[in-house]
Design an enzyme around this catalytic site. Structure first.
Site, short mmCIF file in Angstrom:
data_model
loop_
_atom_site.label_atom_id
_atom_site.label_comp_id
_atom_site.label_asym_id
_atom_site.label_seq_id
_atom_site.Cartn_x
_atom_site.Cartn_y
_atom_site.Cartn_z
N MET A 32 24.09 -26.98 61.68
CA MET A 32 24.74 -28.14 61.08
C MET A 32 23.75 -28.91 60.22
O MET A 32 23.97 -30.10 59.90
CB MET A 32 25.35 -29.03 62.16
CG MET A 32 26.44 -28.30 62.95
SD MET A 32 27.63 -29.39 63.75
CE MET A 32 26.56 -30.32 64.84
N GLY A 33 22.66 -28.26 59.83
CA GLY A 33 21.69 -28.90 58.94
C GLY A 33 20.77 -29.85 59.69
O GLY A 33 20.64 -29.78 60.91
N HIS A 39 15.48 -25.04 64.71
CA HIS A 39 16.25 -24.19 63.78
C HIS A 39 15.33 -23.16 63.11
O HIS A 39 15.70 -22.00 62.93
CB HIS A 39 16.88 -25.03 62.67
CG HIS A 39 17.85 -26.07 63.12
ND1 HIS A 39 17.59 -27.41 63.03
CD2 HIS A 39 19.10 -25.96 63.64
CE1 HIS A 39 18.64 -28.10 63.48
NE2 HIS A 39 19.57 -27.24 63.86
N ASP A 154 21.52 -24.99 73.57
CA ASP A 154 22.97 -25.16 73.73
C ASP A 154 23.49 -24.00 74.58
O ASP A 154 24.19 -23.11 74.10
CB ASP A 154 23.63 -25.21 72.35
CG ASP A 154 23.16 -26.42 71.56
OD1 ASP A 154 23.70 -27.51 71.79
OD2 ASP A 154 22.21 -26.29 70.76
N SER A 189 16.05 -31.88 68.54
CA SER A 189 17.46 -32.01 68.19
C SER A 189 17.58 -32.87 66.95
O SER A 189 16.80 -33.82 66.77
CB SER A 189 18.22 -32.67 69.35
OG SER A 189 19.49 -33.12 68.90
P1 AMP Z 1 22.85 -27.40 65.40
O1 AMP Z 1 22.41 -27.59 63.98
O2 AMP Z 1 22.43 -28.51 66.30
O3 AMP Z 1 24.30 -27.02 65.52
O4 AMP Z 1 22.03 -26.16 65.93
C1 AMP Z 1 22.08 -24.92 65.25
C2 AMP Z 1 21.45 -23.88 66.12
O5 AMP Z 1 20.10 -24.23 66.39
C3 AMP Z 1 22.15 -23.73 67.48
O6 AMP Z 1 22.20 -22.37 67.84
C4 AMP Z 1 21.23 -24.51 68.39
O7 AMP Z 1 21.28 -24.06 69.73
C5 AMP Z 1 19.88 -24.21 67.78
N1 AMP Z 1 18.92 -25.24 68.17
C6 AMP Z 1 19.06 -26.59 68.07
N2 AMP Z 1 18.00 -27.21 68.62
C7 AMP Z 1 17.17 -26.23 69.08
C8 AMP Z 1 15.91 -26.23 69.76
N3 AMP Z 1 15.28 -27.35 70.07
N4 AMP Z 1 15.36 -25.03 70.08
C9 AMP Z 1 16.01 -23.88 69.78
N5 AMP Z 1 17.18 -23.82 69.13
C10 AMP Z 1 17.76 -24.97 68.80
#
Ligand code: AMP
Length: 289
Positions: A32-33, A39, A154, A189
């Site tokens: 989600m950017g 990421h 997640d 995050s």
């Molecule tokens: P999001 O942008 O928050 O939807 O995350 C996109 C992807 O990045 C998802 O698969 C999350 O699980 C992964 N992600 C987010 N934060 C972390 C982190 N701290 N370590 C590893 N993967 C992450």
């Protein structure tokens, strides 16, 4: 491909870009950017395995329960594109909401049962994972990747995605990458940027609570209630009460009463306007520090 990644906004353009590149393997990293090191670790893992790496950037409105959370979600596409390129992305797929949900859109992919009703599903409501499952299904259909890369942070999302990929027969391998953490253990995050400095200091209690349960298990405690109590005590010391702190089976997400194999310890804490989630698989993983 080297240099700036190609930014595409439509499914038709994405397919056209990928068509001549399929033989070398295609990896998709859905995001989600507001990209951060977590990421980027997914993008690097995809880069190591695939000829072409696609990073999708889409703030999916249907998975947000609270309008304020959606409105406040950081949007930093230009910076994200540079960071993605630095980590090895070839293509950034950044569709509009209308491209993903055109007029008349009426289909929902819904994973039923405890996988979506517990933990995040219980707090955020069933619409959350319906939103996640529907958009992930659409992204996998759009990019048709050989593998898609998700973060262990997640954990419930991973279980739900594995279920939908298996149930719909989507020919994509699901790859899970360990949680990337700040020096004090806090899971990275996009929402952490919204913590005040006082909240950021308290947030370190979240991974510490997981570690307390790990330490108790290492000390011989196997009773789930006692392990959860050890974690809760750490949060309480910081003045925090979790939305949930639960020991569940990592495959079914059903509660467990005793630890006699790998179990998922998952936590959610609300700190001011920000929700933090974290987890660790007890019995297998290093401590979160
Ligand atoms: P999001 O942008 O928050 O939807 O995350 C996109 C992807 O990045 C998802 O698969 C999350 O699980 C992964 N992600 C987010 N934060 C972390 C982190 N701290 N370590 C590893 N993967 C992450």
């Amino acid at each position: 491909m080297t240099g700036a990644p190609q930014v595409v906004r439509t499914v038709a353009d994405l397919r056209a870009v990928l068509a001549p590149r399929r033989a070398g393997g295609v990896g998709l990293v859905p995001t989600m950017g507001a990209l951060h090191e977590g990421h980027l670790s997914l993008i690097r893992a995809a880069r190591a395995e695939q000829g072409t790496v696609v990073v999708s950037i889409f703030v999916n409105p249907t998975q947000f329960g609270e309008a304020a959370d959606l409105a406040a979600y950081p949007r930093t596409e230009e910076r994200d594109t540079e960071l993605a390129a630095g980590a090895g992305a070839d293509v950034v797929f950044a569709p509009t909401v209308a491209e993903v949900y055109p007029d008349g859109f009426a289909t929902t992919v819904s994973v039923a049962g405890p996988l979506t009703e517990t933990l995040e599903g219980a707090v955020r409501g069933r619409a959350h994972f319906d939103g996640v499952a529907t958009v992930v299904a659409k992204l996998l259909l759009a990019a048709a990747p050989d593998a898609a890369y998700f973060g262990a942070k997640d954990a419930q999302q991973v279980v739900v995605v594995r279920r939908l990929v298996a149930d719909l027969g989507i020919p994509t391998r699901v790859v899970v990458i360990p949680t990337s953490r700040d020096a004090d253990g806090l899971a990275r995050s996009s929402r952490n940027a919204r913590l005040s400095s006082a909240e950021r200091a308290l947030a370190a209690a979240v991974p510490r609570s997981l570690r307390a349960a790990q330490d108790a298990l290492a000390g011989g405690e196997t009773d789930a209630a006692a392990l959860v109590a050890a974690g809760r005590a750490v949060l309480a010391d910081a003045g925090l009460a979790p939305e949930y702190l639960s020991l569940v089976d990592p495959g079914t997400l059903e509660p467990v009463t005793r630890v006699d194999g790998p179990v998922l310890l998952a936590v959610a804490v609300r700190l001011g306007a920000t929700r933090l989630i974290d987890n660790v698989v007890l019995g297998t993983e290093r401590t979160p520090s």
